[in-house]
Design a protein around this motif. Sequence first.
Motif: not given
Length: 61
Positions: A42-61
């Motif tokens: 995710p990008i929040r307030h213009g800042v990329p959050i590059m943590l695996a725990d914060e990422a969304r799996a691409l197969d999720q809707a």
Amino acid sequence: MEKDLIDPKLLEILVCPLTKTTLRYDRAAQELVSEAAGLAFPIRHGVPIMLADEARALDQA
């Protein structure tokens, strides 16, 4: 920084923290997508959050 803008120079240097591959910027979803890892960071307030725990799996809707 406007919500839908991210610095192009930042995009050039960012890579997936897991695979070290390039990322695709999804402007509509405000995410940086790693096809190799199957994750969208995710990008929040213009800042990329590059943590695996914060990422969304691409197969999720």
